[in-house]
Write an enzyme that holds these catalytic residues in place. Structure first.
Site, PDB file in Angstrom:
ATOM      1  N   ARG B  24       0.973  -1.306  -0.049  1.00  0.00           N
ATOM      2  CA  ARG B  24       0.087  -0.034   0.073  1.00  0.00           C
ATOM      3  C   ARG B  24       0.756   1.255  -0.049  1.00  0.00           C
ATOM      4  O   ARG B  24       1.029   2.025  -1.113  1.00  0.00           O
ATOM      5  CB  ARG B  24      -0.951  -0.072   1.054  1.00  0.00           C
ATOM      6  CG  ARG B  24      -1.971   1.104   1.131  1.00  0.00           C
ATOM      7  CD  ARG B  24      -2.033   2.464   1.484  1.00  0.00           C
ATOM      8  NE  ARG B  24      -1.273   2.520   2.808  1.00  0.00           N
ATOM      9  CZ  ARG B  24      -0.782   3.589   3.341  1.00  0.00           C
ATOM     10  NH1 ARG B  24      -0.781   4.785   2.430  1.00  0.00           N
ATOM     11  NH2 ARG B  24      -0.456   3.753   4.348  1.00  0.00           N
ATOM     12  N   ASP B  25       1.661   1.418   1.199  1.00  0.00           N
ATOM     13  CA  ASP B  25       2.563   2.572   1.190  1.00  0.00           C
ATOM     14  C   ASP B  25       3.489   2.765   0.220  1.00  0.00           C
ATOM     15  O   ASP B  25       4.009   3.888  -0.246  1.00  0.00           O
ATOM     16  CB  ASP B  25       2.773   2.894   2.641  1.00  0.00           C
ATOM     17  CG  ASP B  25       3.350   4.309   2.728  1.00  0.00           C
ATOM     18  OD1 ASP B  25       2.933   5.373   2.213  1.00  0.00           O
ATOM     19  OD2 ASP B  25       4.079   4.532   3.852  1.00  0.00           O
ATOM     20  N   HIS B 219       6.114   4.597  12.764  1.00  0.00           N
ATOM     21  CA  HIS B 219       6.350   4.611  11.098  1.00  0.00           C
ATOM     22  C   HIS B 219       7.322   5.356  10.624  1.00  0.00           C
ATOM     23  O   HIS B 219       7.033   6.537  10.787  1.00  0.00           O
ATOM     24  CB  HIS B 219       4.745   4.801  10.523  1.00  0.00           C
ATOM     25  CG  HIS B 219       4.767   4.803   9.271  1.00  0.00           C
ATOM     26  ND1 HIS B 219       3.970   3.811   8.324  1.00  0.00           N
ATOM     27  CD2 HIS B 219       5.292   5.525   8.310  1.00  0.00           C
ATOM     28  CE1 HIS B 219       4.266   3.964   7.020  1.00  0.00           C
ATOM     29  NE2 HIS B 219       4.850   4.899   6.773  1.00  0.00           N
ATOM     30  N   HIS B 221      10.397   6.944   8.310  1.00  0.00           N
ATOM     31  CA  HIS B 221      10.937   7.020   6.657  1.00  0.00           C
ATOM     32  C   HIS B 221      12.353   7.434   6.706  1.00  0.00           C
ATOM     33  O   HIS B 221      12.961   8.040   7.867  1.00  0.00           O
ATOM     34  CB  HIS B 221      10.206   8.287   6.134  1.00  0.00           C
ATOM     35  CG  HIS B 221       8.739   7.813   5.366  1.00  0.00           C
ATOM     36  ND1 HIS B 221       8.608   7.544   4.057  1.00  0.00           N
ATOM     37  CD2 HIS B 221       7.764   7.422   6.295  1.00  0.00           C
ATOM     38  CE1 HIS B 221       7.337   7.151   4.038  1.00  0.00           C
ATOM     39  NE2 HIS B 221       6.677   7.201   5.110  1.00  0.00           N
ATOM     40  N   CYS B 252       8.188   9.727  -0.143  1.00  0.00           N
ATOM     41  CA  CYS B 252       7.359  10.587   0.381  1.00  0.00           C
ATOM     42  C   CYS B 252       7.199  11.945  -0.551  1.00  0.00           C
ATOM     43  O   CYS B 252       8.179  12.618  -0.804  1.00  0.00           O
ATOM     44  CB  CYS B 252       7.763  11.083   1.739  1.00  0.00           C
ATOM     45  SG  CYS B 252       6.737  12.425   2.391  1.00  0.00           S
ATOM     46  N   ASN B 261      10.259   4.326   2.902  1.00  0.00           N
ATOM     47  CA  ASN B 261       9.918   3.665   4.411  1.00  0.00           C
ATOM     48  C   ASN B 261      11.088   2.931   4.735  1.00  0.00           C
ATOM     49  O   ASN B 261      11.914   2.511   3.990  1.00  0.00           O
ATOM     50  CB  ASN B 261       8.632   2.708   4.101  1.00  0.00           C
ATOM     51  CG  ASN B 261       7.330   3.596   3.930  1.00  0.00           C
ATOM     52  OD1 ASN B 261       6.907   3.896   4.834  1.00  0.00           O
ATOM     53  ND2 ASN B 261       7.124   3.243   2.701  1.00  0.00           N
TER      54      ASN B 261
END
Lengths: 310, 310
Positions: B24-25, B219, B221, B252, B261
């Site tokens: 997803r991300d 979470h 990055h 991002c 990530n």
């Protein structure tokens, strides 16, 4: 420029010394040969960015490391009495003679924590390498020089696998007893993790080595992306001197991929966020690494450099 | 395969749950659109490698995220009753309706810790975003679903700069009070450092949020190379659920560079070294990320993947 929010951790050291290895360990392991004038500018810019210890080159035989064959010529152009210490690596007495003749004030020797790497890199053994280093360390100290001793393969060895912590401590302690003023405990192939860092720090502290005084430094490679978290673990365990390479320059010929040293910029970012003094102007350092990456024709390995280049 | 020597730290949690966000991300922020069959294979391989929570896709309007426009088609092909939880992101009630119709058992909403990002990403405000999420969370919980709430920009915001910790805690607490079962505190632009992580953990613990129970996830990055050291700091502060993306997939759009990530493989390496259970077979995961990097035609961002690819 984006900067991290500073949120100090009172349990951590107030200041950490960065021992910059880009011009030596970095350029030694890059494919291209950089002109002497560029090396001089690199070192001058690193010092101007605030780094106060910059390992300049190696007085190794030019046939072994052609990248650093201009050591005399380079050192002759450096400000050896300037604000920064500019150590050079000396592999043996011949290297020390050259360093002394060049007026160097700070040298480093490069030992192995494992039998196999001592054989492959030094054509020696774990035990007999000390006979090679002893006259170097003793004579350098008699001449009033600081002597750093690198101990490589401390967290793992590509041929032997895991390396007993006792063996690392015994090797390091012998170098200190010989007169070395600082150890740099190297994770040469980048396999270390934070609990391993803590265990090595504890083991050295247990035999009276000054973890918090800077007598013990650590040197991490980023082969498996672990360098900065290991650096954090080192600081949490009292280490106040960390090796790093501007832009993450360098590589390790003995690891499975060519990833290099802990990037100085990524370390500076973390230290800044933790409120730990380091003395470095991050944007000047980033600009220097961007320029050097251009000289080498490669993408910088440092995430901070990639993020902050203009 | 090279593996780190395991040197546990008894002060750390025995097990850490990895919440895999690559499909997803990760894919949402990659330039190319991946075929549905490839996404299905990606998720199946991640589950086969041992990951037990894999965020599969987002029921966002296809015009907003064309990369995930096949959400229904993909979810219909997934083993929703298999060994792994396969959450999906739902931006609003319409998304929840689609997720419920698809038989999803675990959803996530995506909130902002800052005014500016709430406006830009949600066309809302810091305060009024809750009116959008409340019916989603309440109805999902009534339907027996787990509901994760992402809180983004918790460590810094590209428009506002630093973000007060109180504002992060207030935002997260409102989502929990609404019925969310887990918070994921996001360093969306990667500016965080370990002291900041500790402070946020402490602040949530101070208002009764279960840091050690998995109620609070984090979470990170890797924009500035800090993701893994922040993950270490999180674990040291009791966090037992960390988000990561296989191969470091993603990016991002709001940060100065496109770094993604925290790479799952780099996290798995550190956890293995620390003796913390994670359930993942590293080589299977590396093979999966190598394959996906080939599909996307890009170099993997994970250092472990680059080092261990065969």
């Amino acid at each position: 420029m984006t900067l991290p929010m500073t949120v100090p951790d009172p349990a951590l050291p107030r200041r950490v010394q960065i021992y910059e290895v880009g011009p030596r360990d970095g350029l030694q392991n890059e494919a291209g040969i950089v002109p002497t004038a560029v090396k001089r500018e690199f070192i001058e810019r690193l010092v101007a960015a605030g780094l106060r210890t910059v390992e300049a080159t190696s007085f190794v035989h030019p046939a072994w490391v052609p990248q650093l064959a201009d050591a005399e010529e380079l050192v002759a152009q450096l400000p050896l009495s300037g604000p920064a210490s500019l150590p050079v690596l000396v592999p043996n007495e011949r290297g020390l003679d050259r360093a002394l003749a060049a007026g160097v004030r700070h040298v480093a020797v490069f030992a192995s924590a494992t039998e196999t790497f001592a054989r492959k890199n030094l054509n020696s053994t774990l035990d007999s390498q000390f006979a090679m280093f002893e006259p170097v360390v003793v004579r350098a100290r008699e001449a009033g020089l600081d002597v750093r001793a690198y101990v490589s393969m401390c967290f793992g060895d590509p041929w032997e696998g895991s390396v007993p912590v006792d063996q690392v401590v015994t090797t390091g302690k012998r170098l200190l007893d010989m007169g070395a003023t600082q150890l740099s405990i190297g994770d040469t192939i980048g396999v270390g993790t934070p609990g391993h860092v803590a265990t090595i720090c504890d083991a050295f502290a247990g035999v009276g080595v000054g973890v918090g005084s800077g007598e013990l430094a650590m040197h991490f490679h980023d082969t498996y992306g672990q360098a900065l978290s290991n650096a954090l673990a080192a600081i949490q365990n009292g280490i106040v001197c960390l090796d790093a390479s501007a832009g993450g320059l360098g590589g390790c010929p003995y690891a499975e991929s060519s990833t290099g040293n802990l990037a100085t910029e990524d370390l500076v970012w973390m230290l800044t966020g933790l409120g730990i003094e380091h003395g470095v102007d991050l944007q000047s350092l980033v600009d220097t690494s961007v320029w050097m990456a251009g000289v080498l024709g490669k993408e910088p390995a440092s995430a901070v450099v990639r993020a902050l280049r203009t």
